[in-house]
Each structure stands twice: as structure tokens, then as C-alpha cells.
Design a protein around this motif. Structure first.
Motif, mmCIF file in Angstrom:
data_model
loop_
_atom_site.group_PDB
_atom_site.id
_atom_site.type_symbol
_atom_site.label_atom_id
_atom_site.label_comp_id
_atom_site.label_asym_id
_atom_site.label_seq_id
_atom_site.Cartn_x
_atom_site.Cartn_y
_atom_site.Cartn_z
ATOM 1 N N THR A 180 0.815 -1.222 0.000
ATOM 2 C CA THR A 180 0.000 0.000 0.000
ATOM 3 C C THR A 180 0.843 1.265 0.000
ATOM 4 O OG1 THR A 180 -0.113 -0.110 2.411
ATOM 5 C CG2 THR A 180 -1.917 -1.131 1.175
ATOM 6 N N GLY A 181 2.152 1.126 0.037
ATOM 7 C CA GLY A 181 3.012 2.301 0.024
ATOM 8 C C GLY A 181 4.462 1.936 -0.241
ATOM 9 N N VAL A 182 5.161 2.827 -0.901
ATOM 10 C CA VAL A 182 6.606 2.698 -1.096
ATOM 11 C C VAL A 182 7.241 3.967 -0.550
ATOM 12 C CG1 VAL A 182 8.495 2.451 -2.740
ATOM 13 C CG2 VAL A 182 6.323 1.251 -3.145
ATOM 14 N N ALA A 183 7.987 3.816 0.530
ATOM 15 C CA ALA A 183 8.596 4.970 1.181
ATOM 16 C C ALA A 183 9.805 5.457 0.407
ATOM 17 C CB ALA A 183 9.000 4.612 2.608
ATOM 18 N N ALA A 184 10.096 6.727 0.549
ATOM 19 C CA ALA A 184 11.324 7.272 -0.033
ATOM 20 C C ALA A 184 12.526 6.703 0.701
ATOM 21 C CB ALA A 184 11.306 8.795 0.054
ATOM 22 N N GLU A 185 13.683 6.909 0.121
ATOM 23 C CA GLU A 185 14.904 6.404 0.751
ATOM 24 C C GLU A 185 15.040 6.990 2.151
ATOM 25 O OE1 GLU A 185 17.821 3.695 0.536
ATOM 26 O OE2 GLU A 185 16.645 4.251 -1.234
ATOM 27 N N ILE A 186 15.287 6.122 3.135
ATOM 28 C CA ILE A 186 15.395 6.574 4.520
ATOM 29 C C ILE A 186 16.722 7.313 4.706
ATOM 30 C CG2 ILE A 186 15.516 5.820 6.924
ATOM 31 C CD1 ILE A 186 13.801 3.443 6.150
ATOM 32 N N PRO A 187 16.698 8.503 5.291
ATOM 33 C CA PRO A 187 17.951 9.252 5.488
ATOM 34 C C PRO A 187 18.965 8.461 6.302
ATOM 35 C CG PRO A 187 16.044 10.652 5.926
ATOM 36 C CD PRO A 187 15.520 9.255 5.771
ATOM 37 N N TYR A 188 20.223 8.701 5.989
ATOM 38 C CA TYR A 188 21.290 8.011 6.716
ATOM 39 C C TYR A 188 21.238 8.325 8.205
ATOM 40 C CZ TYR A 188 25.954 7.418 8.690
ATOM 41 O OH TYR A 188 26.993 7.090 9.512
ATOM 42 N N ASN A 189 20.899 9.555 8.545
ATOM 43 C CA ASN A 189 20.915 9.975 9.945
ATOM 44 C C ASN A 189 19.572 9.736 10.624
ATOM 45 O OD1 ASN A 189 19.727 11.920 8.372
ATOM 46 N ND2 ASN A 189 20.530 13.653 9.525
ATOM 47 N N SER A 190 19.051 8.533 10.449
ATOM 48 C CA SER A 190 17.793 8.141 11.091
ATOM 49 C C SER A 190 18.044 6.948 12.000
ATOM 50 C CB SER A 190 16.733 7.784 10.033
ATOM 51 O OG SER A 190 15.563 7.294 10.648
ATOM 52 N N SER A 191 17.625 7.059 13.260
ATOM 53 C CA SER A 191 17.742 5.931 14.172
ATOM 54 C C SER A 191 16.746 4.837 13.816
ATOM 55 C CB SER A 191 17.492 6.391 15.618
ATOM 56 O OG SER A 191 18.494 7.278 16.050
ATOM 57 N N ILE A 192 15.598 5.237 13.292
ATOM 58 C CA ILE A 192 14.567 4.275 12.900
ATOM 59 C C ILE A 192 14.777 3.932 11.432
ATOM 60 C CG2 ILE A 192 12.086 3.886 12.674
ATOM 61 C CD1 ILE A 192 11.700 6.036 14.857
ATOM 62 N N ARG A 193 15.089 2.673 11.155
ATOM 63 C CA ARG A 193 15.346 2.223 9.795
ATOM 64 C C ARG A 193 14.548 0.956 9.556
ATOM 65 N NH1 ARG A 193 19.244 5.303 8.040
ATOM 66 N NH2 ARG A 193 19.386 4.130 6.102
ATOM 67 N N PHE A 194 13.860 0.881 8.460
ATOM 68 C CA PHE A 194 13.058 -0.298 8.148
ATOM 69 C C PHE A 194 13.168 -0.626 6.670
ATOM 70 C CE2 PHE A 194 10.391 3.399 7.552
ATOM 71 C CZ PHE A 194 9.722 3.136 6.363
ATOM 72 N N THR A 195 12.977 -1.883 6.341
ATOM 73 C CA THR A 195 12.917 -2.315 4.949
ATOM 74 C C THR A 195 11.471 -2.597 4.545
ATOM 75 O OG1 THR A 195 13.347 -4.592 5.645
ATOM 76 C CG2 THR A 195 15.244 -3.277 4.937
ATOM 77 N N MET A 196 10.679 -3.068 5.508
ATOM 78 C CA MET A 196 9.249 -3.208 5.288
ATOM 79 C C MET A 196 8.535 -3.077 6.619
ATOM 80 S SD MET A 196 8.839 -7.273 4.381
ATOM 81 C CE MET A 196 9.357 -6.949 2.708
ATOM 82 N N ALA A 197 7.351 -2.438 6.588
ATOM 83 C CA ALA A 197 6.581 -2.183 7.802
ATOM 84 C C ALA A 197 5.168 -2.707 7.625
ATOM 85 C CB ALA A 197 6.554 -0.685 8.106
#
Length: 482
Positions: A180-197
Motif C-alpha cells: 500500500t506504500g513505497v517509502a522514499a529512501e530513509i535518510p542516513y541519519n535516522s535511528s529508525i530504519r526499516f525495509t518493510m513495515a
């Protein structure tokens, strides 16, 4: 006049090609090292600040203290904590629970074991992870999944991922999920990182009733978004009433404590235990900054030493120009202009060298940095360039320009004695910095080699980890309640 100074500066640099190339290359290397380290340190200290509500976002923590050697401090929390906070305190706008598990993901003949994030439906409302495609609230449906571009490409290739179906194994069952969604590239400086949610509702397929209700069993990280104008300290002062309600009054005061940690402090705060995201030591940033400044300092000292060494040959030029009517201020402007042109070329070379070296730096550091020449970095570079130009051109500008022309033309002026102490001092300082850097590198190399080759006393390839609370790899050990 300015055009004349620039013409003279370029003519002098081209006339002494070896001197110019050595200075420009050495200074460019120092600037490149400094730029790369500055970018790394800036990324470390900017973790999670890209969220528009970063100043109102906090991660909850729990501390259970039952006496000596019976303290349990966790940044992963009980499952019911989030809903209880949201229901009890109107000062909280949203609560988000985040947990991870490993599940088999398959589409046709493509299958991988993925780390999947369980999140509350308002996850994308609270955190700024923009969607390349999909609805504004993509996790409203129970069997919805949001992917990152890399994950979408892994399963769908060049096909449109939105609306497609993936098979996920959650617990003991295979279930179909719609993208239902494709997220933009997660910023490098993010503590929260996911590949699928996937929605938190799927936690019912992973956690049993006891785990979902227990206040002594910690599983997810719990984040809270405070209402505007609410302080964490004021809200924390009300938490004991919630503890009294959900845990009971049979324990002494302070046995069970709930607190809040600012989102922007998570990455560099070693006083808190690690949750889902790793924590970095801020000392690394300080050490790297010092090393970068030392490298740049060595390059600057080298420029000054070479400028002082070449000054002997320029005394006659100073005398002739003074006889022809040049004022001291004009000579000072000329020397500083030459130094400025050399520094500008070195700074430009440093930027180019930093950009070329960035992929290698990312591989070594395990980062995905991008060299962005924003206003802050440009200001630092301008100030740095002005400082280097002033220091490098100071000796000829301040010393050579004041020599009496008669003494210079007669050959009665001995320059070497005047500049001997300066050159020797700079050489000692330069070699001192170099020895420190070389020694530090050797020590760190020995430490890394020791860590990589030390016999641990067991074969780590033959050791397995058995989860004690079902098939939930993200579950942390909690306290004595359950």
C-alpha cells in the motif's frame, strides 16, 4: 589594482610550479580530509532532526529496581504502555510502538528472510518518512505492507510495486499482504530504519496474551509525540500515578519507573541501553574532528614553511618595488592576494578530491554520506580559507614588506636569521603532529588486529541463539514481573 594583484599572483604561481603544486596538493588533501570528517560528524550530530516534530518526540523507557543486582533498565517497553499513556494523559498527541521480527517474504520464486517492523498505523503521520507512492495512511488495513525502494526492487524489479501482493510468514502462518506504500529512501541519519513495515495488529499473530498484557515483559520501543507547549519533565512527574494504577501499590516507591528520552538524543546517548537501533559513542566524533584538524594543521604549516623558505628570493623584488614607489600596504595586499589565490585553488581541489574519495570513505566507514555544499558548509569553508590565506601570507606580508629598500639592494640584509626561529618552530610542530598521527594509527591498527584475531575460546560458527519467548527475536529480557 585588484586585476594587477591577481595577474602578479598567477604569474608567481606559474613561475614556481613545483612550489605551487606542492602547496596546492598538500593543502587540498588536508581540506578533503577535513570536509569528509566534517560531513561525518555533522551527520552523527544531526540524527533524527529531519523529523518536523523532532523537538516533541520522545522514546519511553522503564526501570525496574528490586534491590542490589536486581535492576532492569530498558528502552524497549511493555506492549500495553503505549495505549495506557495515550488514554491517561491528554498531553500526549500520539503514541507509536515499534517492534521487529524476522519473517520469510516471498513473491513467486523470489524469497528472503527479512527483518520486518511492526508499527502502529499512525507511524507515517508522526515520523517524516515520505512516500514515493501510496496513500497518506498506508497502514490502515490489517494486511498492508510498506516497502522501501530497495526492497520493492528486490521483489518486483522494474514493475510497479504498489497494489502488488507479497506472502509473509508471521509466526506459524503464511499471509498475503498488499503493498500500500513505497517509502522514499530513509535518510542516513535516522535511528529508525526499516525495509518493510506492517500494522501493529499483526502482533496478535506473534505475541501471546500474557506478552500483550504484561507490564514486566518488554518487547517494543514506545515513542510519544507531545502536544505543543508540553514539557517532558512536567509529563514525567505524572507517571507515578499511572504506575500506581497499572502495577499496583504493593511495591515500594521508585521500584517501577517510566521516563522519556528525547528522540534526538538516542543515537549518541550511551547512558541508555540500546533498543532496536544501535547507539554510537560521541567520543568517536570528537576524536575524528581532532584528527582532521591535525591533518589540516600539518598541511597549513607546510604551506607556511615553504612560503618562509621562498621568502629569501623575494627580498630583491620587495626592494625594487619599493624603489619604484610601492607602498608597504600595497606589498602586503600583493602577498596576501597570492596566498589567497593559492588557498582558493587548494580549496577547490579539496572539494573535488573529497567528492572523488566519498564512495571509498563510505565503504570504509559503513555510511552513505553525500557531500552537500549547503550554506553552513560554504560559510565554514570561506572562514577556513580566509584563515589559511592570512596565516600562509603573514610572514611575507608583515615581515618582508617592512624591509628598508636600501639595505635590500645593497645585500646588507640577512633574512635567514630573522626567520630561522619561525621555521624551526613550525617544523617541530609539524613533525610532532605527524608522529602523533602515525603513532595513533599504529595503536588503532594493533587494537583492530587483536579484536579480529583473538581466540574467543569457542567456535562462533557453531553457536546458536535460542529465543526464550517464542519466535520473537526483538524481545528483550524484562524484570521479575510477568
Amino acid at each position: 589594482m585588484l586585476r594587477n594583484y591577481l595577474t602578479l599572483a598567477l604569474r608567481n604561481l606559474l613561475k614556481h610550479k613545483g612550489f605551487s603544486a606542492t602547496n596546492i596538493l598538500g593543502l587540498a588533501v588536508g581540506v578533503a580530509c577535513c570536509l569528509l570528517v566534517m560531513e561525518y560528524v555533522q551527520a552523527e550530530w544531526s540524527y533524527d532532526r529531519f523529523h518536523r516534530h523532532a523537538d516533541r518526540l520522545y522514546r519511553a523507557w522503564v526501570l525496574e529496581d528490586y534491590g542490589e543486582n536486581q535492576q532492569f533498565f530498558n528502552t524497549v517497553t511493555p506492549v500495553p504502555l503505549g495505549p495506557a499513556l495515550a488514554e491517561t494523559f491528554p498531553e500526549i498527541e500520539h503514541t507509536i510502538r515499534i517492534s521487529t521480527f524476522t519473517g520469510r517474504v516471498q513473491r513467486r520464486d523470489v524469497a528472503y528472510d527479512e527483518t520486518i517492523h511492526l508499527v502502529d498505523p499512525a507511524f507515517f503521520d508522526v515520523f517524516d518518512f515520505p512516500l514515493q507512492a501510496g496513500a497518506a495512511q498506508p497502514l490502515r488495513e490489517t494486511n498492508a505492507v510498506v516497502l522501501t525502494p530497495e526492497t520493492a526492487a528486490r521483489y518486483f524489479g522494474d514493475e510497479e510495486a504498489l497494489g502488488q501482493t507479497l506472502s509473509l510468514r508471521i509466526g506459524e502462518t503464511e499471509q498475503a499482504f498488499e503493498v500500500t506504500g513505497v517509502a522514499a529512501e530513509i535518510p542516513y541519519n535516522s535511528s529508525i530504519r526499516f525495509t518493510m513495515a506492517v500494522p501493529w495488529a499483526k502482533s496478535f499473530d506473534l505475541y501471546d496474551d500474557r506478552q500483550r498484557r504484561s507490564w514486566g515483559n518488554v518487547i517494543p520501543e514506545t515513542y510519544v509525540l507531545l502536544q505543543e507547549g508540553v514539557t517532558a519533565e512536567a509529563l514525567e512527574a505524572k507517571f507515578p500515578s499511572l504506575v500506581e494504577q497499572v502495577v499496583g501499590g504493593g511495591m515500594r516507591e521508585g521500584t517501577y519507573t517510566i521516563g522519556l528520552q528525547p528522540l534526538t538524543d538516542i543515537h549518541l546517548d550511551k547512558d541508555f541501553p540500546t533498543g532496536i537501533a544501535p547507539v554510537s559513542d560521541p567520543a568517536y566524533s570528537y576524536i575524528l574532528s581532532v584528527l582532521a584538524l591535525l591533518v589540516l594543521g600539518i598541511a597549513c604549516i607546510n604551506v607556511v614553511i615553504l612560503s618562509v623558505a621562498r621568502s629569501t628570493g623575494r627580498t630583491l623584488e620587495v626592494g625594487v618595488r619599493k624603489v619604484l614607489g610601492a607602498e608597504r600596504t600595497q606589498l602586503m595586499q600583493q602577498f596576501w592576494g597570492e596566498s589567497g589565490v593559492l588557498t582558493l585553488l587548494a580549496m577547490l581541489g579539496g572539494v573535488v578530491l573529497a567528492r572523488v574519495s566519498l564512495p571509498f570513505f563510505n565503504d570504509v566507514a559503513g555510511t552513505s554520506l553525500a557531500l552537500r555544499l549547503d550554506a553552513g558548509l560554504l560559510l565554514v569553508m570561506i572562514l577556513l580559507g580566509l584563515g589559511i590565506a592570512w596565516v600562509a601570507g603573514s610572514y611575507p606580508a608583515l615581515v618582508l614588506s617592512k624591509f628598508p629598500p636600501a639595505d635590500v639592494l645593497k645585500g646588507a640584509l640577512v633574512v635567514g636569521r630573522r626567520r630561522g626561529w619561525l621555521r624551526k618552530s613550525l617544523l617541530v610542530m609539524q613533525f610532532g603532529f605527524a608522529v602523533f598521527l602515525i603513532t595513533s594509527t599504529m595503536i588503532m591498527s594493533s587494537q583492530l588486529q587483536f579484536l579480529q584475531t583473538k581466540n574467543l575460546g569457542f567456535d562462533k560458527e557453531q553457536v546458536v541463539v535460542v529465543p526464550l519467548q517464542g519466535a520473537v527475536p526483538s524481545t528483550r529480557q524484562g524484570g521479575m514481573m510477568g
